[in-house]
Design a protein around this motif. Structure first.
Motif, mmCIF file in Angstrom:
data_model
loop_
_atom_site.group_PDB
_atom_site.id
_atom_site.type_symbol
_atom_site.label_atom_id
_atom_site.label_comp_id
_atom_site.label_asym_id
_atom_site.label_seq_id
_atom_site.Cartn_x
_atom_site.Cartn_y
_atom_site.Cartn_z
ATOM 1 N N ILE A 25 0.837 -1.202 0.000
ATOM 2 C CA ILE A 25 0.000 0.000 0.000
ATOM 3 C C ILE A 25 0.870 1.250 0.000
ATOM 4 O O ILE A 25 1.888 1.292 0.678
ATOM 5 N N ILE A 28 -3.109 0.251 -3.947
ATOM 6 C CA ILE A 28 -2.548 -1.016 -3.475
ATOM 7 C C ILE A 28 -2.269 -1.880 -4.687
ATOM 8 O O ILE A 28 -3.079 -1.969 -5.610
ATOM 9 N N PHE A 63 -8.120 3.626 -3.757
ATOM 10 C CA PHE A 63 -9.023 3.707 -2.611
ATOM 11 C C PHE A 63 -8.888 5.075 -1.933
ATOM 12 O O PHE A 63 -7.959 5.840 -2.188
ATOM 13 N N TYR A 79 -6.378 -3.297 6.458
ATOM 14 C CA TYR A 79 -5.627 -2.130 6.926
ATOM 15 C C TYR A 79 -6.562 -1.080 7.514
ATOM 16 O O TYR A 79 -6.254 -0.463 8.541
ATOM 17 N N GLU A 137 -6.006 -7.757 -3.060
ATOM 18 C CA GLU A 137 -5.819 -6.330 -2.817
ATOM 19 C C GLU A 137 -6.980 -5.762 -2.001
ATOM 20 O O GLU A 137 -6.779 -4.975 -1.066
ATOM 21 N N VAL A 143 -13.254 2.722 -3.753
ATOM 22 C CA VAL A 143 -12.411 1.612 -4.187
ATOM 23 C C VAL A 143 -12.722 1.282 -5.635
ATOM 24 O O VAL A 143 -13.872 1.000 -5.997
ATOM 25 N N LEU A 188 -13.924 3.484 4.548
ATOM 26 C CA LEU A 188 -13.206 3.197 3.311
ATOM 27 C C LEU A 188 -14.183 3.394 2.154
ATOM 28 O O LEU A 188 -15.277 2.835 2.146
ATOM 29 N N ILE A 201 -6.635 -4.074 1.822
ATOM 30 C CA ILE A 201 -6.984 -2.685 2.147
ATOM 31 C C ILE A 201 -8.093 -2.645 3.193
ATOM 32 O O ILE A 201 -8.126 -1.772 4.058
#
Length: 532
Positions: free
Chosen positions: A437, A467, A518, A483, A476, A505, A502, A480
């Motif tokens: 990332i 990412i 993202f 994370y 991927e 994306v 988030l 993310i």
């Protein structure tokens, strides 16, 4: 060893790494072991074997097979109670080519070309399709170099690494299983300059043979015996005798090995008796006692010698100059390093942005504010105490100026708070950002309430990033999301924010590479609750 990161070398030398994990992806399943360094020595703490489902044998190499391997690794580690970490791995013996040969003692500049040219004669595929690792040692005649040449196809190594890491495991390096076996058997002991042989018998019929003297492997090969074939001992004797003859030819000697070790999980006592009869009792045939403290029985422990040898390498035990690294250089190693280069550039960019914010915006604003405050001086001549009217007006003006000073002081405090907040977030991000990332843009906004209170009513940190993980969209997306969850659970990062979400994306591409784009937004307003 020369390609291992400096920090890891220092840790190994100082014996700071206390825990090592090894994973062997064999033909029949996953073997995993964890060793720990204790005050009384190295101990095996956990081990488990997870067989592959029967359907994997009809599945060709590719994403479908990787899913089977990843699922087996996750299940194996879960049953063993092993949580993810940096591990050493080994593919099946049948996927690796290990050959011994000699080349003339040429200069160091010419060695690589000479070794690769000679090695191409022993590898059944083109060298530009392989990852190569080799060890060099001066031969006894001083006119030649002993070379142990190891090769694995690029697509096979890439598939192996991707499958293991899809099981939420980070691969640090990979090596042939022959080296792992020898390291486990000779743990904390120097390999004697004698003729040694290791035979590894897997319960599915896969047999590997290693013959070596000291640290030089002269014979490393594998073959398959059907356990259901009543004549499999005769087939074994034929294969073993041809390996022994080749071993003696390479050494320019005759005679039998001086030590024979039997390992694996296929009726070791039976094979020890068969070999003892083959040598007419002239060669000691051992089922090696386990090289470290463990609660497992001797035969059960021998099942895990390959992953134990890998785990020992992870903590720096019994390393030699001739250990082979498949991920130290080559195409797959470069693919794995590429995201790290981006990450370093992004962290540097973030630091430069912080410096630019401090000197380009914060310091000029503070200088301007000091100049404004410097002009707010009281003129004593305007304070006519003798006149009640002028005295009253002067007091009002003083109160107004005092109020202005308090307001400006709160503005300064607000700037200092914002600077400290952003600095803390940047530090947290630089310490937690995963390798695949990187962030391309960070924006911070805040809003104050009207009036003298100057309370922050809205605060938002927007982080746009990308990412890249070998162009596997599902992986991927998983990384993310993981994370974002880690940031939500990080009290240091969430201090001053109420929610983190988030969004945005989407897939994108650049220079022929596909990425996942993202945006992460951390937000707080007076209607939300601050996570303290």
């Amino acid at each position: 060893m020369k390609d291992i990161e400096l920090q890891r070398i220092i840790s190994l030398k100082l014996k700071l790494i206390r825990r090592g994990i090894g994973i062997h992806v064999a033909e029949n399943g996953i073997y995993v072991a964890e060793v720990r360094r204790t005050l009384t020595g190295v101990e095996l703490s956990k081990a488990h074997f997870e067989p592959f489902p029967d359907t994997i044998h009809s599945t060709e190499e590719g994403p479908a097979r990787q899913k089977y391997v990843a699922a087996a690794i996750q299940k194996c580690c879960a049953k063993a109670g092993i949580k993810g970490g940096e591990v050493y791995t080994s593919p099946a013996a049948s996927q690796v080519v290990t050959r011994y040969f000699q080349v003339p003692a040429v200069s160091e500049k010419e060695q690589e070309d000479a070794i690769r040219f000679e090695g191409s004669r022993y590898v059944p595929y083109r060298l530009d399709e392989t990852v190569v690792g080799y060890s060099i040692k001066p031969a006894r005649d001083k006119e030649n170099l002993d070379v142990v040449f190891n090769a694995i196809r690029i697509d096979v190594l890439r598939s192996h690494v991707n499958a293991v890491e899809a099981g939420k495991i980070k691969v640090f390096d990979s090596e042939p299983p022959f080296y792992s076996l020898a390291r486990a058997i000779h743990n904390q002991k120097k390999r004697a300059e004698s003729k040694n042989c290791i035979l590894h018998f897997a319960v599915d019929g896969a047999v590997s043979v290693s013959m070596y003297r000291g640290d030089i492997f002269y014979v490393c090969r594998d073959f398959y015996l059907s356990p259901d074939d009543p004549k499999h001992p005769e087939r074994f004797f034929s294969e073993f005798q041809s390996s022994l003859d080749y071993f003696n030819r390479q050494l320019g000697e005759t005679g039998l090995p001086e030590h024979v070790y039997v390992a694996g999980d296929w009726n070791l006592k039976m094979w020890a008796q068969i070999l003892d009869k083959f040598f007419n009792g002239k060669v000691p045939v051992e089922i090696p006692e386990f090289p470290m403290k463990t609660g497992l029985a001797v035969e059960s422990a021998n099942t895990f010698l390959v992953p134990i040898g890998l785990a020992l390498r992870a903590i720096g035990e019994h390393l030699t100059p001739y250990d082979v690294s498949f991920l130290g250089s080559g195409v797959v190693a470069e693919e794995r390093r590429a995201p790290r280069k981006w990450t370093g550039a992004v962290i540097l960019t973030l630091l430069l942005l912080g410096v630019g914010y401090y000197f380009g915006y914060y310091m000029p604003r503070m200088h301007q504010l000091k100049q404004t405050l410097g002009k707010l001086k009281f003129d004593e001549e305007n304070l006519n105490i003798a006149s009640p009217q002028f005295a009253l007006e002067s007091v009002s003006a003083l109160q107004k100026r005092l109020s202005d000073l308090e307001t400006k002081n709160k503005i300064v405090q607000a700037f200092q708070e914002s600077r400290s907040l952003i600095g803390d977030k940047l530090i947290t991000l630089s310490q937690t950002i995963p390798v695949p990332i990187w962030f391309s843009d960070l924006q911070y906004q805040q809003t104050f309430s009207s009036g003298n209170a100057l309370a922050i009513t809205d605060r938002q940190l927007s982080m746009n990033g990308y990412i890249y993980y070998r162009e596997i969209p599902e992986e991927e997306l998983r990384q993310i999301n993981d994370y974002a969850d880690e940031l939500r659970k990080n009290d240091s990062f969430m201090k001053g924010f109420a929610v983190l979400k988030l969004e945005g994306v989407e897939r994108t591409s650049y220079l022929g590479r596909n990425f996942t784009k993202f945006r992460i937004i951390a937000h707080f307003n007076t209607s939300g609750r601050v996570n303290k």
